[in-house]
Design a protein around this motif. Structure first.
Motif, PDB file in Angstrom:
ATOM      1  N   MET A   1      41.366  58.142  27.563  1.00  0.00           N
ATOM      2  CA  MET A   1      41.960  59.464  27.523  1.00  0.00           C
ATOM      3  C   MET A   1      41.017  60.515  26.947  1.00  0.00           C
ATOM      4  N   PRO A   2      40.032  60.189  26.065  1.00  0.00           N
ATOM      5  CA  PRO A   2      39.142  61.217  25.542  1.00  0.00           C
ATOM      6  C   PRO A   2      38.444  62.011  26.633  1.00  0.00           C
ATOM      7  N   GLN A   3      38.033  61.344  27.745  1.00  0.00           N
ATOM      8  CA  GLN A   3      37.403  62.051  28.846  1.00  0.00           C
ATOM      9  C   GLN A   3      38.348  63.120  29.387  1.00  0.00           C
ATOM     10  N   GLN A   4      39.591  62.730  29.593  1.00  0.00           N
ATOM     11  CA  GLN A   4      40.590  63.615  30.170  1.00  0.00           C
ATOM     12  C   GLN A   4      40.840  64.825  29.259  1.00  0.00           C
ATOM     13  N   ASN A   5      40.776  64.639  27.943  1.00  0.00           N
ATOM     14  CA  ASN A   5      41.031  65.726  26.998  1.00  0.00           C
ATOM     15  C   ASN A   5      39.906  66.746  26.960  1.00  0.00           C
ATOM     16  N   SER A   6      38.778  66.446  27.591  1.00  0.00           N
ATOM     17  CA  SER A   6      37.640  67.360  27.528  1.00  0.00           C
ATOM     18  C   SER A   6      37.822  68.562  28.444  1.00  0.00           C
ATOM     19  N   THR A   7      38.782  68.511  29.364  1.00  0.00           N
ATOM     20  CA  THR A   7      39.061  69.663  30.218  1.00  0.00           C
ATOM     21  C   THR A   7      40.313  70.363  29.703  1.00  0.00           C
ATOM     22  N   ILE A   8      40.464  71.623  30.038  1.00  0.00           N
ATOM     23  CA  ILE A   8      41.667  72.356  29.604  1.00  0.00           C
ATOM     24  C   ILE A   8      42.930  71.736  30.211  1.00  0.00           C
ATOM     25  N   PRO A   9      42.954  71.429  31.513  1.00  0.00           N
ATOM     26  CA  PRO A   9      44.170  70.771  32.031  1.00  0.00           C
ATOM     27  C   PRO A   9      44.427  69.413  31.375  1.00  0.00           C
ATOM     28  N   GLY A  10      43.372  68.652  31.103  1.00  0.00           N
ATOM     29  CA  GLY A  10      43.551  67.361  30.438  1.00  0.00           C
ATOM     30  C   GLY A  10      44.089  67.525  29.034  1.00  0.00           C
ATOM     31  N   ALA A  12      45.876  70.051  28.037  1.00  0.00           N
ATOM     32  CA  ALA A  12      47.264  70.505  28.190  1.00  0.00           C
ATOM     33  C   ALA A  12      48.205  69.309  28.364  1.00  0.00           C
ATOM     34  N   VAL A  13      47.810  68.336  29.162  1.00  0.00           N
ATOM     35  CA  VAL A  13      48.631  67.140  29.381  1.00  0.00           C
ATOM     36  C   VAL A  13      48.773  66.357  28.076  1.00  0.00           C
ATOM     37  N   ALA A  14      47.646  66.085  27.429  1.00  0.00           N
ATOM     38  CA  ALA A  14      47.665  65.289  26.196  1.00  0.00           C
ATOM     39  C   ALA A  14      48.489  65.984  25.112  1.00  0.00           C
ATOM     40  N   LEU A  15      48.318  67.289  24.974  1.00  0.00           N
ATOM     41  CA  LEU A  15      49.038  68.046  23.953  1.00  0.00           C
ATOM     42  C   LEU A  15      50.534  68.064  24.259  1.00  0.00           C
ATOM     43  N   ARG A  16      50.895  68.290  25.513  1.00  0.00           N
ATOM     44  CA  ARG A  16      52.307  68.309  25.899  1.00  0.00           C
ATOM     45  C   ARG A  16      52.963  66.974  25.561  1.00  0.00           C
ATOM     46  N   ILE A  17      52.322  65.889  25.913  1.00  0.00           N
ATOM     47  CA  ILE A  17      52.889  64.564  25.661  1.00  0.00           C
ATOM     48  C   ILE A  17      53.011  64.309  24.162  1.00  0.00           C
ATOM     49  N   SER A  18      51.977  64.634  23.409  1.00  0.00           N
ATOM     50  CA  SER A  18      52.007  64.399  21.957  1.00  0.00           C
ATOM     51  C   SER A  18      53.086  65.222  21.265  1.00  0.00           C
ATOM     52  N   VAL A  19      53.168  66.487  21.630  1.00  0.00           N
ATOM     53  CA  VAL A  19      54.159  67.371  21.007  1.00  0.00           C
ATOM     54  C   VAL A  19      55.572  66.910  21.366  1.00  0.00           C
ATOM     55  N   LEU A 131      45.214  68.480  11.033  1.00  0.00           N
ATOM     56  CA  LEU A 131      46.576  68.862  11.408  1.00  0.00           C
ATOM     57  C   LEU A 131      46.988  70.185  10.774  1.00  0.00           C
ATOM     58  N   ARG A 132      46.537  70.434   9.561  1.00  0.00           N
ATOM     59  CA  ARG A 132      46.830  71.711   8.891  1.00  0.00           C
ATOM     60  C   ARG A 132      46.288  72.871   9.734  1.00  0.00           C
ATOM     61  N   GLN A 133      45.062  72.719  10.196  1.00  0.00           N
ATOM     62  CA  GLN A 133      44.454  73.750  11.039  1.00  0.00           C
ATOM     63  C   GLN A 133      45.155  73.826  12.398  1.00  0.00           C
ATOM     64  N   ALA A 134      45.459  72.663  12.964  1.00  0.00           N
ATOM     65  CA  ALA A 134      46.121  72.623  14.270  1.00  0.00           C
ATOM     66  C   ALA A 134      47.510  73.260  14.207  1.00  0.00           C
ATOM     67  N   SER A 135      48.197  73.115  13.085  1.00  0.00           N
ATOM     68  CA  SER A 135      49.542  73.687  12.976  1.00  0.00           C
ATOM     69  C   SER A 135      49.497  75.211  13.102  1.00  0.00           C
ATOM     70  N   LEU A 136      48.444  75.823  12.581  1.00  0.00           N
ATOM     71  CA  LEU A 136      48.294  77.282  12.719  1.00  0.00           C
ATOM     72  C   LEU A 136      48.087  77.663  14.184  1.00  0.00           C
ATOM     73  N   ILE A 137      47.276  76.879  14.867  1.00  0.00           N
ATOM     74  CA  ILE A 137      46.992  77.148  16.283  1.00  0.00           C
ATOM     75  C   ILE A 137      48.244  76.894  17.120  1.00  0.00           C
ATOM     76  N   LEU A 138      48.954  75.814  16.846  1.00  0.00           N
ATOM     77  CA  LEU A 138      50.180  75.512  17.597  1.00  0.00           C
ATOM     78  C   LEU A 138      51.234  76.612  17.381  1.00  0.00           C
ATOM     79  N   ASP A 139      51.304  77.121  16.167  1.00  0.00           N
ATOM     80  CA  ASP A 139      52.243  78.208  15.893  1.00  0.00           C
ATOM     81  C   ASP A 139      51.886  79.436  16.734  1.00  0.00           C
ATOM     82  N   ARG A 140      50.597  79.736  16.795  1.00  0.00           N
ATOM     83  CA  ARG A 140      50.141  80.866  17.609  1.00  0.00           C
ATOM     84  C   ARG A 140      50.491  80.645  19.080  1.00  0.00           C
TER      85      ARG A 140
END
Length: 144
Positions: A1-10, A12-19, A131-140
């Protein structure tokens, strides 16, 4: 999956599933499962924003006014919210949390935050900082 996460669509998929998985796990920790997610969201909105008209609450929660009317009626029947006359418009009513509504919401938050705190303790300090940093970005992202 790391390869897939290197693209914006990849990503987006990984983030959607995780969230979605995390949200599902947090929902499973609810203290009162007899409340619908819409009812719980309405209580949380009233807690954060204070009293609102049913129309304002429906707009805030992005549901149709008749749906919010049913949500408010169910919450009022359980003693979690109350309606009061609007101070300047006699045609309107305001909806506000009751003490029981605040207690239920606080208990629900404590339970979910306790579960999440346990999971966060399993991570390294570096992972928690990420995760602390990511939470700010996710909030945005959630606000856009």
């Amino acid at each position: 999956m790391p390869q897939q996460n290197s693209t914006i669509p990849g990503l987006a998929v990984a983030l959607r599933i995780s969230v979605m998985r995390l949200a599902r796990r947090l929902r499973a920790q609810r203290s009162d499962t007899s409340l619908s997610l819409t009812q719980l969201a309405a209580l949380a909105a009233l807690d954060r924003r204070g009293q609102m008209t049913p129309t304002e609450l429906a707009q805030h929660e992005k549901v149709q006014p008749p749906s919010m009317t049913r949500v408010i009626a169910a919450l009022e029947e359980r003693g979690l919210v109350r309606r009061t006359p609007h101070p300047t418009d006699r045609r309107q009513q305001l909806v506000e949390l009751t003490t029981d509504g605040r207690r239920l919401l606080a208990a629900d938050r404590r339970r979910r935050e306790a579960w999440l705190s346990l999971r966060l303790r399993e991570l390294t300090p570096q992972e928690r900082e990420t995760l602390r940093q990511a939470s700010l970005i996710l909030d945005r992202l959630s606000q856009s």
